[in-house]
Design a protein around this motif. Structure first.
Motif, PDB file in Angstrom:
ATOM      1  N   LEU A 127       6.547  43.453 -39.490  1.00 19.60           N
ATOM      2  CA  LEU A 127       6.513  43.062 -37.990  1.00 19.60           C
ATOM      3  C   LEU A 127       5.284  42.269 -37.469  1.00 19.60           C
ATOM      4  O   LEU A 127       5.373  41.118 -36.914  1.00 19.60           O
ATOM      5  CB  LEU A 127       6.642  44.174 -36.905  1.00 19.60           C
ATOM      6  CG  LEU A 127       7.818  45.053 -37.199  1.00 19.60           C
ATOM      7  CD1 LEU A 127       7.775  46.195 -36.113  1.00 19.60           C
ATOM      8  CD2 LEU A 127       9.203  44.221 -36.628  1.00 19.60           C
ATOM      9  N   VAL A 128       3.936  42.742 -38.059  1.00 14.16           N
ATOM     10  CA  VAL A 128       2.820  41.957 -37.948  1.00 14.16           C
ATOM     11  C   VAL A 128       2.965  40.388 -38.477  1.00 14.16           C
ATOM     12  O   VAL A 128       2.548  39.513 -38.012  1.00 14.16           O
ATOM     13  CB  VAL A 128       1.596  42.906 -38.365  1.00 14.16           C
ATOM     14  CG1 VAL A 128       0.431  41.790 -38.454  1.00 14.16           C
ATOM     15  CG2 VAL A 128       1.322  43.961 -37.577  1.00 14.16           C
ATOM     16  N   THR A 129       3.474  40.406 -39.752  1.00 11.19           N
ATOM     17  CA  THR A 129       3.363  39.118 -40.346  1.00 11.19           C
ATOM     18  C   THR A 129       4.329  38.359 -39.758  1.00 11.19           C
ATOM     19  O   THR A 129       4.057  37.089 -39.808  1.00 11.19           O
ATOM     20  CB  THR A 129       3.881  39.500 -41.780  1.00 11.19           C
ATOM     21  OG1 THR A 129       3.058  40.286 -42.624  1.00 11.19           O
ATOM     22  CG2 THR A 129       3.916  38.133 -42.690  1.00 11.19           C
ATOM     23  N   LEU A 130       5.307  38.920 -39.330  1.00 13.69           N
ATOM     24  CA  LEU A 130       6.563  37.794 -38.624  1.00 13.69           C
ATOM     25  C   LEU A 130       5.875  37.297 -37.210  1.00 13.69           C
ATOM     26  O   LEU A 130       6.044  36.151 -36.882  1.00 13.69           O
ATOM     27  CB  LEU A 130       7.862  38.522 -38.330  1.00 13.69           C
ATOM     28  CG  LEU A 130       8.683  39.217 -39.722  1.00 13.69           C
ATOM     29  CD1 LEU A 130       9.823  39.813 -39.269  1.00 13.69           C
ATOM     30  CD2 LEU A 130       9.066  37.736 -40.405  1.00 13.69           C
ATOM     31  N   LEU A 131       5.046  38.293 -36.679  1.00 13.85           N
ATOM     32  CA  LEU A 131       4.480  37.946 -35.423  1.00 13.85           C
ATOM     33  C   LEU A 131       3.400  36.764 -35.694  1.00 13.85           C
ATOM     34  O   LEU A 131       3.183  35.930 -34.859  1.00 13.85           O
ATOM     35  CB  LEU A 131       3.968  39.398 -34.818  1.00 13.85           C
ATOM     36  CG  LEU A 131       3.435  39.070 -33.243  1.00 13.85           C
ATOM     37  CD1 LEU A 131       4.380  38.631 -32.298  1.00 13.85           C
ATOM     38  CD2 LEU A 131       2.724  40.435 -32.646  1.00 13.85           C
ATOM     39  N   ALA A 132       2.767  36.878 -36.577  1.00 14.04           N
ATOM     40  CA  ALA A 132       1.720  36.189 -36.936  1.00 14.04           C
ATOM     41  C   ALA A 132       2.188  34.679 -37.296  1.00 14.04           C
ATOM     42  O   ALA A 132       1.479  33.650 -36.980  1.00 14.04           O
ATOM     43  CB  ALA A 132       0.646  36.640 -38.079  1.00 14.04           C
ATOM     44  N   LEU A 133       3.281  34.650 -37.871  1.00 18.48           N
ATOM     45  CA  LEU A 133       3.874  33.348 -38.170  1.00 18.48           C
ATOM     46  C   LEU A 133       4.955  32.809 -37.192  1.00 18.48           C
ATOM     47  O   LEU A 133       5.261  31.730 -37.578  1.00 18.48           O
ATOM     48  CB  LEU A 133       4.694  33.447 -39.734  1.00 18.48           C
ATOM     49  CG  LEU A 133       3.734  33.846 -40.698  1.00 18.48           C
ATOM     50  CD1 LEU A 133       4.882  34.120 -42.104  1.00 18.48           C
ATOM     51  CD2 LEU A 133       2.876  32.979 -41.101  1.00 18.48           C
ATOM     52  N   ARG A 134       4.896  33.443 -35.978  1.00 21.61           N
ATOM     53  CA  ARG A 134       5.952  32.858 -35.085  1.00 21.61           C
ATOM     54  C   ARG A 134       5.444  31.409 -34.547  1.00 21.61           C
ATOM     55  O   ARG A 134       6.444  30.659 -34.037  1.00 21.61           O
ATOM     56  CB  ARG A 134       6.100  33.813 -33.913  1.00 21.61           C
ATOM     57  CG  ARG A 134       4.780  33.911 -33.016  1.00 21.61           C
ATOM     58  CD  ARG A 134       4.746  34.896 -32.009  1.00 21.61           C
ATOM     59  NE  ARG A 134       3.692  34.960 -30.963  1.00 21.61           N
ATOM     60  CZ  ARG A 134       2.275  35.049 -31.258  1.00 21.61           C
ATOM     61  NH1 ARG A 134       1.882  35.561 -32.480  1.00 21.61           N
ATOM     62  NH2 ARG A 134       1.516  34.977 -30.278  1.00 21.61           N
ATOM     63  N   GLY A 135       4.173  31.096 -34.595  1.00 17.28           N
ATOM     64  CA  GLY A 135       3.856  29.883 -34.014  1.00 17.28           C
ATOM     65  C   GLY A 135       3.591  28.943 -35.050  1.00 17.28           C
ATOM     66  O   GLY A 135       2.858  27.932 -34.722  1.00 17.28           O
ATOM     67  N   VAL A 136       3.646  29.364 -36.121  1.00 21.10           N
ATOM     68  CA  VAL A 136       3.381  28.310 -37.197  1.00 21.10           C
ATOM     69  C   VAL A 136       4.558  27.407 -38.234  1.00 21.10           C
ATOM     70  O   VAL A 136       5.469  28.223 -38.155  1.00 21.10           O
ATOM     71  CB  VAL A 136       2.772  29.209 -38.442  1.00 21.10           C
ATOM     72  CG1 VAL A 136       2.360  28.407 -39.864  1.00 21.10           C
ATOM     73  CG2 VAL A 136       1.553  29.867 -38.066  1.00 21.10           C
ATOM     74  N   VAL A 137       4.397  26.331 -38.320  1.00 20.88           N
ATOM     75  CA  VAL A 137       5.545  25.515 -38.623  1.00 20.88           C
ATOM     76  C   VAL A 137       5.304  25.284 -40.088  1.00 20.88           C
ATOM     77  O   VAL A 137       4.274  24.531 -40.578  1.00 20.88           O
ATOM     78  CB  VAL A 137       5.756  24.033 -38.008  1.00 20.88           C
ATOM     79  CG1 VAL A 137       6.693  23.318 -38.213  1.00 20.88           C
ATOM     80  CG2 VAL A 137       5.873  24.470 -36.318  1.00 20.88           C
ATOM     81  N   ILE A 138       6.022  25.798 -40.767  1.00 24.85           N
ATOM     82  CA  ILE A 138       6.054  25.647 -42.323  1.00 24.85           C
ATOM     83  C   ILE A 138       6.721  24.553 -42.799  1.00 24.85           C
ATOM     84  O   ILE A 138       8.037  24.755 -42.927  1.00 24.85           O
ATOM     85  CB  ILE A 138       6.267  26.874 -43.103  1.00 24.85           C
ATOM     86  CG1 ILE A 138       5.535  28.237 -42.639  1.00 24.85           C
ATOM     87  CG2 ILE A 138       6.017  26.994 -44.728  1.00 24.85           C
ATOM     88  CD1 ILE A 138       5.886  29.501 -43.088  1.00 24.85           C
ATOM     89  N   GLU A 139       6.208  23.698 -43.300  1.00 25.58           N
ATOM     90  CA  GLU A 139       6.874  22.262 -43.786  1.00 25.58           C
ATOM     91  C   GLU A 139       6.599  22.132 -45.231  1.00 25.58           C
ATOM     92  O   GLU A 139       5.772  22.729 -45.826  1.00 25.58           O
ATOM     93  CB  GLU A 139       6.540  21.128 -43.115  1.00 25.58           C
ATOM     94  CG  GLU A 139       6.718  21.069 -41.669  1.00 25.58           C
ATOM     95  CD  GLU A 139       8.293  21.205 -41.401  1.00 25.58           C
ATOM     96  OE1 GLU A 139       8.965  20.768 -42.148  1.00 25.58           O
ATOM     97  OE2 GLU A 139       8.616  21.541 -40.227  1.00 25.58           O
ATOM     98  N   PRO A 140       7.586  21.489 -46.086  1.00 31.68           N
ATOM     99  CA  PRO A 140       7.481  21.200 -47.572  1.00 31.68           C
ATOM    100  C   PRO A 140       6.067  20.660 -47.949  1.00 31.68           C
ATOM    101  O   PRO A 140       5.741  20.858 -48.995  1.00 31.68           O
ATOM    102  CB  PRO A 140       8.642  20.109 -47.977  1.00 31.68           C
ATOM    103  CG  PRO A 140       9.435  20.589 -46.711  1.00 31.68           C
ATOM    104  CD  PRO A 140       8.766  20.733 -45.578  1.00 31.68           C
TER     105      PRO A 140
END
Length: 780
Positions: free
Chosen positions: A312-325
């Protein structure tokens, strides 16, 4: 079902990347596991504490050797006489018991296989070790018994407890005179136990929440180790076809792998600590390893909650991160953090606590759910506010030296990482400040003034009936380290027999001493051996002058059950009147004063002694020499060391529990911060090596690392002080105590937090020097 299968596959792929993704993958997993493992070990310890406390309580109850009934048991073949002969050795308490079985079926105390014979004793393992060491020489002189065995674990409440059982004789005649009891079984409990105290219950709840909250914060921070390198791996996954959600699930799988390994390491740390606990003592408290048996339900909850929290902490930390190729948007300037929702957490916590303001101990127990929820939200508010505070402050920091600029720029780029490093210690300090305020505020409710005059005496000795007066006083006068002896022998006169159903109508005290000692309790017009005085002005009764009638027959109370007849005394003519003054205990005595020559022979076995001693504290072990003299006078004589105040045992036990827990949490804070610092340095290895290659001095880089730690910790401690003072204030309001800031505690708590961080920074300098070598530029 398809969604569940997809989640399972992606999480499993993340676990595989963590352990099969090369050196970077498993190093990050190990660092995460160590951080999580330290937290898990402390959580398992906390789940074992209820069982440890219950076992200690049960064992203490099982060996209870008090007779709570006022009626004395008759001698029988199933009774034993127990005399309490506790003593102190330097700063430790020694539990001592003399045993005299009165028949073949006499009950044995727990931990003993047989009764020790007269002149023999059975000792605890810790006491046996102390007596065989050089430091226990003075204590050996006090315990003139031959050691014949050791007390079993069932008879001790802790592995480091100092205790012994010795054989005694002739103890029955002292029953009723002091701590001497005839028992037919051990473990009899008090029929009227103390009522629960709502304020002490509140203290217990807040202590538990405050000590466990930093652990949860550290675990949440540990699962986010290596965030920047992980983002680059996630971008590579996008390049080979994974979508954004899949990349986040894989990242959660990596974090879960570290947390699962952390569970294994944490269990190992706990088991090692469990064995170590049997050989250490913290603030006078110790346990047996068998005590630390975690509750299966709570242990299972930890095993499920830690991996779940990692995901849950990892998913929460990545919620505002746009991961592009081709990269991660996080590398760009992040959007400013919002303040409004961060303030909601502490405000909601204070709102939960507000209905209990002014409740005190008169209006029942505090609502435990509101207390836990309120304190939890206030402390969680620290973790929410600190990233915003760090980001806001570092964005406004100006120019300076090279080290300062390197540190500030790094903090501006990754303020969230810096805040995570100090979140745990900020929470711990905030909770500690609040607790110290609460303890300081209610301390006077559990502490009373003893009214003892420490300027006149620092120790007192209670001597049993029939002990020779002059010889006893001389023994103490000859003791090394004793400056002055005030020996007073005491008894009680009544105008009729004490054996009647209602006792005498009038009663007055009797004090026997030489003239110098009598002047410590009364203003004497003159004094010579053979004089008798009657006191006026005592604070409890005025029966002395009423009984001062020449020829009147008075009966002296005999407190020892071995005395079959009452002694009597006839008031002589010419009794001198004297004015009572405060004695060393702060009490104005009443009744009759006698010099030794005036005491009839038939009264000498009916008075017991109180000896007040002035100690020369410049003499090493002066108190120990005095205790040894006490033991030589009579094994049942009891020595008390005076203090200006007396604190409730229950309040003191809660405070001791807080201090023991704080030691464990501080150890976790230091270890976790060190792991976090090493992980941060490892991630910046290439950058540090590049700066050195371009001519940056190593001293400059080391100073920049110190600034990167000092700035967030200064902000964290400032926030912790503000939140701690607020929480402490409302907790004091809840107990109905006037609010006052304990600034000494605030400064000491913040100082301890800063010292821990400084120590961690110093320990991280050697690895920093190694990371700045040219080999750090090597890549794969």
């Amino acid at each position: 079902m398809n969604l569940l299968r997809q989640w399972s596959r992606d999480l499993a792929l993340g676990v595989r990347f963590a352990f099969a993704g090369g050196r970077e993958g498993w190093v990050r997993a190990v660092l995460t596991a160590v951080g999580v493992g330290l937290g898990v070990a402390l959580l398992l310890l906390s789940t074992a504490l209820p069982n440890a406390l219950a076992v200690r309580h049960d064992r203490e109850e099982a060996r209870t050797d008090y007779a709570f009934s006022a009626e004395t048991l008759p001698k029988a073949d199933d009774t034993v006489v127990v005399a309490h002969v506790d003593t102190d050795f330097r700063d430790k308490r020694v539990r001592g018991r003399l045993l005299e079985p009165e028949g073949p079926r006499a009950p044995l105390p727990p931990g003993l296989g047989a009764f020790p014979a007269d002149g023999e004793m059975v000792v605890s393992p810790a006491l046996k070790e102390l007596l065989s060491s050089d430091s226990g020489k003075l204590l050996r002189e006090r315990l003139p018994y031959r050691i014949t065995g050791t007390v079993g674990e069932t008879g001790l409440i802790g592995s480091q407890e100092l205790a012994y059982y010795a054989g005694g004789s002739g103890l029955a005649r002292h029953i009723g005179a002091g701590d001497v009891y005839r028992l037919e079984r051990f473990g009899e409990t008090d029929p009227a136990p103390e009522e629960p105290d709502p304020v002490l219950i509140l203290l217990n709840i807040v202590v538990i929440v405050v000590l466990l909250m930093p652990v949860a914060v550290f675990i949440a921070a540990a699962v986010r180790f290596g965030g920047e390198r992980r983002d680059r791996r996630l971008a590579a996954l996008r390049l080979v076809g994974a979508d954004g959600r899949m990349a986040r699930r894989i990242a959660a799988g990596e974090a879960m792998a570290g947390s699962l390994l952390g569970l294994v390491l944490g269990t190992g740390f706990f088991l090692m600590g469990r064995q170590l606990a049997g050989s250490v003592e913290v603030l006078g408290e110790s346990v047996w390893p068998s005590y630390l048996d975690p509750s299966p339900v709570l242990a299972a909850l930890v095993a499920v909650a830690v991996p779940t929290a990692a995901v849950l902490v990892t998913l929460l930390a990545l919620r505002g991160v746009v991961i592009e190729p081709l990269g991660v948007v996080r590398a760009a300037k992040p959007s400013r953090r919002r303040l409004w929702w961060r303030l909601l957490l502490p405000v909601a916590g204070l709102a939960m606590l507000y209905p209990m303001v002014g409740q005190g101990r008169e209006n029942g127990d505090f609502n435990q759910y509101l207390v836990v929820g309120g304190v939890l939200l206030v402390l969680v508010g620290v973790t929410a506010l600190l990233p915003w505070l760090v980001e806001t402050v570092v964005a406004r920091l100006g120019s300076g030296g090279v080290a300062w600029q390197l540190a500030v720029r790094r903090l501006q780029l990754s303020s969230g990482t810096a805040a995570r490093m100090v979140n745990g210690i900020a929470v711990a300090v905030a909770g500690a400040i609040a607790l110290q305020m609460l303890f300081a505020g209610v301390d006077n409710q559990y502490t009373e003034d003893t009214k003892l005059d420490l300027g006149r005496a620092q120790m007192s000795v209670s001597v049993p009936d029939g002990t020779p007066l002059a010889a006893t006083a001389q023994k103490f006068a000859d003791t090394k380290g004793v400056r002055k002896v005030t020996a007073l022998w005491e008894g009680y006169f009544g105008d009729s027999s004490w054996k009647t159903e209602n006792g005498p109508a009038l009663a007055a005290g009797l004090t026997v001493a030489d003239c110098a000692a009598l002047r410590e309790v009364a203003e004497l017009p003159s004094c010579a051996d053979g004089d008798v005085f009657v006191l006026d002005g005592d604070q409890f009764s005025a029966d002395g002058p009423k009984l001062n009638k020449p020829g009147k027959k008075l009966y002296i109370e005999s407190s020892a059950s071995g005395v079959s007849t009452e002694a009597t005394w006839t008031v002589p003519a010419g009794v001198i009147e004297a004015r009572s003054i405060k004695d060393p205990t702060g009490t104005r005595r009443g009744g009759f004063l006698m010099t030794p020559a005036a005491l009839p022979e038939n009264l000498r076995k009916s008075v017991s002694g109180q000896v007040y001693l002035s100690i020369d504290e410049s003499v090493p072990d002066a108190y120990e020499y005095t205790r040894n003299t006490t033991a030589s006078v009579d094994p049942l004589a009891y020595t008390a060391t005076w203090s200006a105040t007396r604190t409730s045992n229950r309040f003191e036990s809660v405070r001791t529990g807080l201090l023991v827990g704080a030691v464990c949490v501080l150890a976790l804070i230091g270890a976790s911060l060190l792991v976090s610092q090493l992980e941060q340095l490892r991630e910046r290895r290439k950058l540090l090596s590049s700066l050195v290659a371009f001519g940056t001095r190593r001293r400059t880089l080391a100073l920049s690392v110190l600034w990167q730690t000092a700035i967030p910790i200064a902000l964290g401690l400032f926030l912790a002080a503000a939140v701690g003072l607020t929480l402490g204030g409302i907790l004091l309001k809840m107990t109905g105590t006037p609010v006052s800031a304990d600034w000494a505690s605030v400064l000491s708590m913040t100082g301890i937090g800063a010292a821990v961080v400084l120590l961690v920074t110093l320990l991280s300098l050697p690895p920093l020097v190694r990371l700045m070598r040219p080999e750090g530029l090597r890549t794969e």
